[in-house]
Design a protein around this motif. Structure first.
Motif, PDB file in Angstrom:
ATOM      1  N   SER A  26       0.847  -1.198   0.000  1.00  0.00           N
ATOM      2  CA  SER A  26       0.000   0.000   0.000  1.00  0.00           C
ATOM      3  C   SER A  26       0.884   1.250   0.000  1.00  0.00           C
ATOM      4  N   LEU A  27       1.907   1.259   0.852  1.00  0.00           N
ATOM      5  CA  LEU A  27       2.819   2.421   0.929  1.00  0.00           C
ATOM      6  C   LEU A  27       3.595   2.581  -0.373  1.00  0.00           C
ATOM      7  N   SER A  28       4.093   1.452  -0.867  1.00  0.00           N
ATOM      8  CA  SER A  28       4.892   1.484  -2.089  1.00  0.00           C
ATOM      9  C   SER A  28       4.057   1.988  -3.280  1.00  0.00           C
ATOM     10  N   ASP A  77       6.367  -3.751  -8.222  1.00  0.00           N
ATOM     11  CA  ASP A  77       5.660  -2.574  -7.691  1.00  0.00           C
ATOM     12  C   ASP A  77       6.608  -1.640  -6.939  1.00  0.00           C
ATOM     13  N   ASN A  78       7.912  -1.847  -7.181  1.00  0.00           N
ATOM     14  CA  ASN A  78       8.953  -1.001  -6.592  1.00  0.00           C
ATOM     15  C   ASN A  78       9.066  -1.136  -5.075  1.00  0.00           C
ATOM     16  N   LEU A  79       8.590  -2.272  -4.555  1.00  0.00           N
ATOM     17  CA  LEU A  79       8.784  -2.545  -3.126  1.00  0.00           C
ATOM     18  C   LEU A  79      10.132  -3.237  -2.969  1.00  0.00           C
ATOM     19  N   GLU A 114      11.725   5.422   2.937  1.00  0.00           N
ATOM     20  CA  GLU A 114      10.932   6.292   3.821  1.00  0.00           C
ATOM     21  C   GLU A 114      10.299   5.444   4.938  1.00  0.00           C
ATOM     22  N   PHE A 115       9.901   4.214   4.549  1.00  0.00           N
ATOM     23  CA  PHE A 115       9.293   3.296   5.519  1.00  0.00           C
ATOM     24  C   PHE A 115       9.973   1.938   5.459  1.00  0.00           C
ATOM     25  N   MET A 116      10.151   1.318   6.600  1.00  0.00           N
ATOM     26  CA  MET A 116      10.538  -0.088   6.614  1.00  0.00           C
ATOM     27  C   MET A 116       9.520  -0.850   7.466  1.00  0.00           C
ATOM     28  N   ILE A 117       8.883  -1.841   6.848  1.00  0.00           N
ATOM     29  CA  ILE A 117       7.912  -2.687   7.550  1.00  0.00           C
ATOM     30  C   ILE A 117       8.624  -3.998   7.878  1.00  0.00           C
ATOM     31  N   SER A 239      -2.573   2.422   6.411  1.00  0.00           N
ATOM     32  CA  SER A 239      -1.294   3.073   6.047  1.00  0.00           C
ATOM     33  C   SER A 239      -1.350   4.569   6.353  1.00  0.00           C
ATOM     34  N   LYS A 240      -2.537   5.169   6.240  1.00  0.00           N
ATOM     35  CA  LYS A 240      -2.673   6.613   6.528  1.00  0.00           C
ATOM     36  C   LYS A 240      -2.556   6.896   8.028  1.00  0.00           C
TER      37      LYS A 240
END
Ligand SMILES: Nc1ncnc2c1ncn2[C@@H]1O[C@H](COP(=O)(O)OP(=O)(O)OP(=O)(O)O)[C@@H](O)[C@H]1O
Ligand SMILES: [Mg+2]
Length: 258
Positions: A26-28, A77-79, A114-117, A239-240
């Motif tokens: 979702s973030l990606s 998806d660029n993840l 920006e994010f790491m899950i 995600s928001k």
């Protein structure tokens, strides 16, 4: 700056990997540089839900002396993705030193996400606790079952008493309605607040869904579907809410210096 978010649970099989994979996607898909780390070491299976078969994993970093950047795969998806290896390699019983080596190495990545899950194994074992404590934010996945409540409570208690973590995001998975999910959260919060001085934040819910089951069987993550659905909305909504969740100050090493 990288925001690291550990996804964990007290009880196994409640949907951590499903949520970690779809939240990362979702973030990606919102064009936020995101890295998914499968830290369920030795039992890693996030790549199956992503429908990819990365040739390299953390095993090659730990036991093969490859630099971390070399074991990062980029999905269509660029993840960005780091696999936790399988039961055949030796990651199941990593010692403290190796775990610290993994955590410290993320700071060496030249282009920080920006994010790491982080998909963390269930329960309060040493490996899971170290990864949780090294993340900025922690999310606990809960279901409406009493066993999930009890195990999630135990995990939060250990995290609070042993690592001073006091901020926890809660996602209710396998819910039958938004109202029922919120009621489950309220009930869990009132039990927890009786005994522990921690902040729990409801981040959203994921419905029990045949679409999600099918996406796992077909190895094609739900978020990558072009068709809009309540399930996709649920992950986008969560995600928001991520940034409104407070950080934990554990005093232990973190993934990124920021
Ligand atoms: N929202 C959902 N709707 C329907 N089925 C779901 C949902 N979430 C998870 N599942 C089902 O539950 C199973 C377990 O999910 P998942 O592997 O994500 O859990 P986990 O917490 O990562 O498990 P483990 O503790 O073994 O790592 C999946 O195979 C999937 O079929
Ligand atoms: Mg899992």
């Amino acid at each position: 700056m990288t925001t690291t978010i550990a996804i964990t649970s007290g009880k196994g099989g409640v949907g951590k990997t499903t949520i970690a994979v779809n939240l990362a996607l979702s973030l990606s898909l919102q064009k936020k540089e995101t890295l998914l780390l499968d830290a369920d070491l030795g039992m890693a299976n996030a790549h199956i839900l992503l429908g990819i078969n990365p040739k390299l994993s953390l095993d090659d970093f730990i036991n093969g002396n490859l630099e971390l950047a070399k074991v990062i795969t980029t999905t269509k998806d660029n993840l960005k993705f780091v696999s936790g290896g399988n039961a055949i390699n030796n990651l199941l019983n990593l010692g403290d030193l190796e775990r610290h080596k993994i955590i410290k190495s993320f700071n060496d990545i030249s282009k920080k996400p920006e994010f790491m899950i982080i998909d963390v194994g269930a329960g309060a074992e040493a490996s899971s606790m170290t990864f949780m404590a090294s993340a900025d934010k922690v999310i606990v996945v809960l279901t409406g079952e009493p066993t999930s409540f009890i195990d999630a409570y135990s995990l939060i208690k250990t995290s609070f008493l042993d690592y001073k973590m006091n901020n926890f995001g809660i996602i209710v998975n396998l819910s039958t309605s938004p109202l029922q999910a919120k009621l489950n959260f309220d009930k869990f919060q009132s039990i927890t607040h009786k005994f522990l001085d921690v902040n729990l934040k409801f981040l959203g819910h994921v419905p029990t869904s045949q679409k999600i089951k099918n996406s796992i069987i077909s190895r094609s993550a739900l978020m990558t579907s072009k068709v809009e659905s309540p399930e996709k909305n649920a992950f986008n909504e969560i995600s928001k809410n991520l940034l409104s969740l407070g950080n934990n100050k554990t005093g232990t090493i973190k993934f990124f210096d920021n």
